[in-house]
Design an enzyme around this catalytic site. Structure first.
Site, PDB file in Angstrom:
ATOM      1  N   GLY A  13       0.773  -1.065   0.020  1.00  0.00           N
ATOM      2  CA  GLY A  13       0.051   0.141  -0.114  1.00  0.00           C
ATOM      3  C   GLY A  13       0.863   1.226   0.073  1.00  0.00           C
ATOM      4  O   GLY A  13       0.430   2.247   0.768  1.00  0.00           O
ATOM      5  N   ARG A  66     -15.315 -15.535  -9.330  1.00  0.00           N
ATOM      6  CA  ARG A  66     -14.999 -14.328  -9.620  1.00  0.00           C
ATOM      7  C   ARG A  66     -16.150 -13.458  -9.355  1.00  0.00           C
ATOM      8  O   ARG A  66     -16.053 -12.195  -8.924  1.00  0.00           O
ATOM      9  CB  ARG A  66     -14.253 -14.147 -10.695  1.00  0.00           C
ATOM     10  CG  ARG A  66     -12.709 -14.642 -10.685  1.00  0.00           C
ATOM     11  CD  ARG A  66     -12.107 -13.954 -12.057  1.00  0.00           C
ATOM     12  NE  ARG A  66     -10.785 -15.018 -12.012  1.00  0.00           N
ATOM     13  CZ  ARG A  66      -9.481 -14.696 -11.707  1.00  0.00           C
ATOM     14  NH1 ARG A  66      -9.713 -13.486 -10.816  1.00  0.00           N
ATOM     15  NH2 ARG A  66      -8.467 -15.436 -11.696  1.00  0.00           N
ATOM     16  N   ARG A  92      -6.298  -9.101  -8.025  1.00  0.00           N
ATOM     17  CA  ARG A  92      -7.022  -9.942  -8.621  1.00  0.00           C
ATOM     18  C   ARG A  92      -7.631  -9.317 -10.064  1.00  0.00           C
ATOM     19  O   ARG A  92      -7.690  -8.067 -10.101  1.00  0.00           O
ATOM     20  CB  ARG A  92      -8.326 -10.155  -7.741  1.00  0.00           C
ATOM     21  CG  ARG A  92      -7.979 -10.569  -6.291  1.00  0.00           C
ATOM     22  CD  ARG A  92      -7.513 -11.789  -6.233  1.00  0.00           C
ATOM     23  NE  ARG A  92      -8.172 -13.013  -6.909  1.00  0.00           N
ATOM     24  CZ  ARG A  92      -8.003 -14.179  -7.071  1.00  0.00           C
ATOM     25  NH1 ARG A  92      -6.696 -14.397  -6.556  1.00  0.00           N
ATOM     26  NH2 ARG A  92      -8.735 -15.167  -7.518  1.00  0.00           N
ATOM     27  N   ILE A  93      -7.789 -10.436 -10.837  1.00  0.00           N
ATOM     28  CA  ILE A  93      -8.420 -10.008 -12.185  1.00  0.00           C
ATOM     29  C   ILE A  93     -10.078  -9.611 -11.767  1.00  0.00           C
ATOM     30  O   ILE A  93     -10.617 -10.468 -11.424  1.00  0.00           O
ATOM     31  CB  ILE A  93      -8.336 -10.835 -13.087  1.00  0.00           C
ATOM     32  CG1 ILE A  93      -6.713 -11.064 -13.545  1.00  0.00           C
ATOM     33  CG2 ILE A  93      -9.029 -10.683 -14.448  1.00  0.00           C
ATOM     34  CD1 ILE A  93      -6.238 -12.324 -14.606  1.00  0.00           C
ATOM     35  N   LEU A  94     -10.626  -8.557 -12.403  1.00  0.00           N
ATOM     36  CA  LEU A  94     -11.882  -8.154 -12.456  1.00  0.00           C
ATOM     37  C   LEU A  94     -12.674  -8.557 -13.374  1.00  0.00           C
ATOM     38  O   LEU A  94     -12.293  -8.636 -14.535  1.00  0.00           O
ATOM     39  CB  LEU A  94     -11.840  -6.465 -12.153  1.00  0.00           C
ATOM     40  CG  LEU A  94     -11.132  -6.088 -10.975  1.00  0.00           C
ATOM     41  CD1 LEU A  94     -10.760  -4.510 -10.976  1.00  0.00           C
ATOM     42  CD2 LEU A  94     -11.915  -6.339  -9.547  1.00  0.00           C
ATOM     43  N   ASN A 108      -6.248   2.535 -12.845  1.00  0.00           N
ATOM     44  CA  ASN A 108      -5.148   1.654 -12.100  1.00  0.00           C
ATOM     45  C   ASN A 108      -3.812   2.232 -12.388  1.00  0.00           C
ATOM     46  O   ASN A 108      -3.705   3.012 -13.414  1.00  0.00           O
ATOM     47  CB  ASN A 108      -5.364   0.195 -12.864  1.00  0.00           C
ATOM     48  CG  ASN A 108      -4.329  -0.811 -12.642  1.00  0.00           C
ATOM     49  OD1 ASN A 108      -3.880  -0.947 -11.191  1.00  0.00           O
ATOM     50  ND2 ASN A 108      -3.592  -1.481 -13.374  1.00  0.00           N
ATOM     51  N   HIS A 110       0.039   1.068 -13.193  1.00  0.00           N
ATOM     52  CA  HIS A 110       0.985  -0.126 -13.640  1.00  0.00           C
ATOM     53  C   HIS A 110       2.249   0.122 -13.858  1.00  0.00           C
ATOM     54  O   HIS A 110       2.664   1.120 -14.467  1.00  0.00           O
ATOM     55  CB  HIS A 110       0.270  -0.721 -15.101  1.00  0.00           C
ATOM     56  CG  HIS A 110       0.950  -1.848 -15.803  1.00  0.00           C
ATOM     57  ND1 HIS A 110       0.600  -3.087 -15.118  1.00  0.00           N
ATOM     58  CD2 HIS A 110       1.781  -2.067 -16.469  1.00  0.00           C
ATOM     59  CE1 HIS A 110       1.465  -4.020 -15.719  1.00  0.00           C
ATOM     60  NE2 HIS A 110       1.860  -3.213 -16.276  1.00  0.00           N
ATOM     61  N   SER A 137       2.352   4.009 -15.785  1.00  0.00           N
ATOM     62  CA  SER A 137       1.504   4.345 -16.499  1.00  0.00           C
ATOM     63  C   SER A 137       0.090   4.347 -15.646  1.00  0.00           C
ATOM     64  O   SER A 137      -0.054   3.461 -14.944  1.00  0.00           O
ATOM     65  CB  SER A 137       0.981   3.478 -17.819  1.00  0.00           C
ATOM     66  OG  SER A 137       1.949   3.238 -18.514  1.00  0.00           O
ATOM     67  N   ASP A 146      -4.906  -4.624 -18.010  1.00  0.00           N
ATOM     68  CA  ASP A 146      -3.675  -3.541 -18.438  1.00  0.00           C
ATOM     69  C   ASP A 146      -3.767  -3.063 -19.614  1.00  0.00           C
ATOM     70  O   ASP A 146      -2.686  -2.328 -20.126  1.00  0.00           O
ATOM     71  CB  ASP A 146      -2.112  -4.147 -18.185  1.00  0.00           C
ATOM     72  CG  ASP A 146      -2.186  -4.694 -16.680  1.00  0.00           C
ATOM     73  OD1 ASP A 146      -2.636  -4.027 -15.901  1.00  0.00           O
ATOM     74  OD2 ASP A 146      -1.394  -5.463 -16.641  1.00  0.00           O
ATOM     75  N   GLU A 175       5.327   6.556  -9.333  1.00  0.00           N
ATOM     76  CA  GLU A 175       3.955   6.123  -9.206  1.00  0.00           C
ATOM     77  C   GLU A 175       3.495   6.992  -7.832  1.00  0.00           C
ATOM     78  O   GLU A 175       2.445   7.892  -7.915  1.00  0.00           O
ATOM     79  CB  GLU A 175       3.891   4.786  -8.617  1.00  0.00           C
ATOM     80  CG  GLU A 175       4.268   3.790  -9.883  1.00  0.00           C
ATOM     81  CD  GLU A 175       3.914   2.434  -9.304  1.00  0.00           C
ATOM     82  OE1 GLU A 175       3.200   2.210  -8.231  1.00  0.00           O
ATOM     83  OE2 GLU A 175       4.380   1.536  -9.954  1.00  0.00           O
TER      84      GLU A 175
END
Ligand code: GRF
Length: 221
Positions: A13, A66, A92-94, A108, A110, A137, A146, A175
């Site tokens: 975090g 999911r 996690r993939i949404l 997001n 990345h 990005s 992504d 970032e």
């Protein structure tokens, strides 16, 4: 009304911390309404606790699939209210259900210059490819992992003696500057996703987003 942000995390975090610090400093005119983690041990939860922000743990392993996990997250996020949902190291993939529910307000960060190096191990891959520049990005999230429309990028020079660890450190410092800045554009209602692309201050951004100058970009290896 103050712009409301929900932050989703899975780990340390440090980006969440940068967001909390920017709110505290007054450079990000927003309120973090919820920090949600899929892992009870995520260090970011302590950061949220220290800042007095509501926290939730929704463990994906408690859900059959999911879709059920995502539905539980949507219910919790919406209970607290979110004008922008921020993915900050959320691993996690949404599902399309989640992504479409927050279309145009899901963002997001990345650790690569997208569209290069989607997925994991971005620093090692940039080194292996012999890239002379690397970076991070920020993008709107769509169903393509992504792959959503780019909002902003920050670039750093790759030195000959860089390692994945040294690159990761410098990219992370970028970032921590870039993410709060982009979120302040949202909070000030300057940034939106339209059918034509990403708009900042009423102007369409180029496909790679706004190329952003940061103090951290000048840091040497
Ligand atoms: C960051 O490098 C971010 O780009 C990626 O996950 C990492 C999260 O780090 N999506 P932290 O949890 O914010 O420290």
């Amino acid at each position: 009304m103050t712009h409301r942000i929900a932050v989703l995390i899975s780990g340390a975090g440090s980006n969440l911390q940068a967001i909390l610090d920017a709110v505290e400093a007054g450079t990000l005119a927003a309120r973090v309404t919820l920090v949600l983690s899929n892992k009870a041990a995520a260090g970011g939860l302590q950061r949220a606790a220290r800042a007095g922000i509501p926290r939730a743990v929704i463990d994906h392993r408690d859900y059959a699939d999911r879709a059920a996990f995502d539905a539980a997250m949507i219910a919790r996020i919406d209970e607290h209210g979110a004008d922008t949902v921020v993915l900050a190291g959320f691993m996690r993939i949404l599902t399309p259900l989640f992504v479409n529910h927050y279309a145009g307000r899901l963002i997001n960060i990345h650790p690569s210059l997208l569209p290069k190096y989607q997925g994991l191990n971005t620093h090692a891959r940039a080194l292996e490819a012999g890239d002379h520049e690397h970076g991070c990005s920020v993008h709107f999230v769509t169903e393509e992992l992504d792959g959503g429309p780019l909002i902003a990028q920050a670039r750093i020079a790759v030195a000959e003696n860089d390692t994945a660890a040294s690159l990761s450190k410098r990219v992370q410092r970028c970032e921590h500057e870039l993410y709060p800045r982009v979120l302040s554009w949202r909070a000030e209602q300057r940034l939106r996703l339209t059918d034509q692309g990403v708009e900042l201050d009423g102007e369409r951004l180029p496909p790679q987003g706004r190329q952003t100058a940061l103090a951290a970009m000048a840091e040497r290896h």
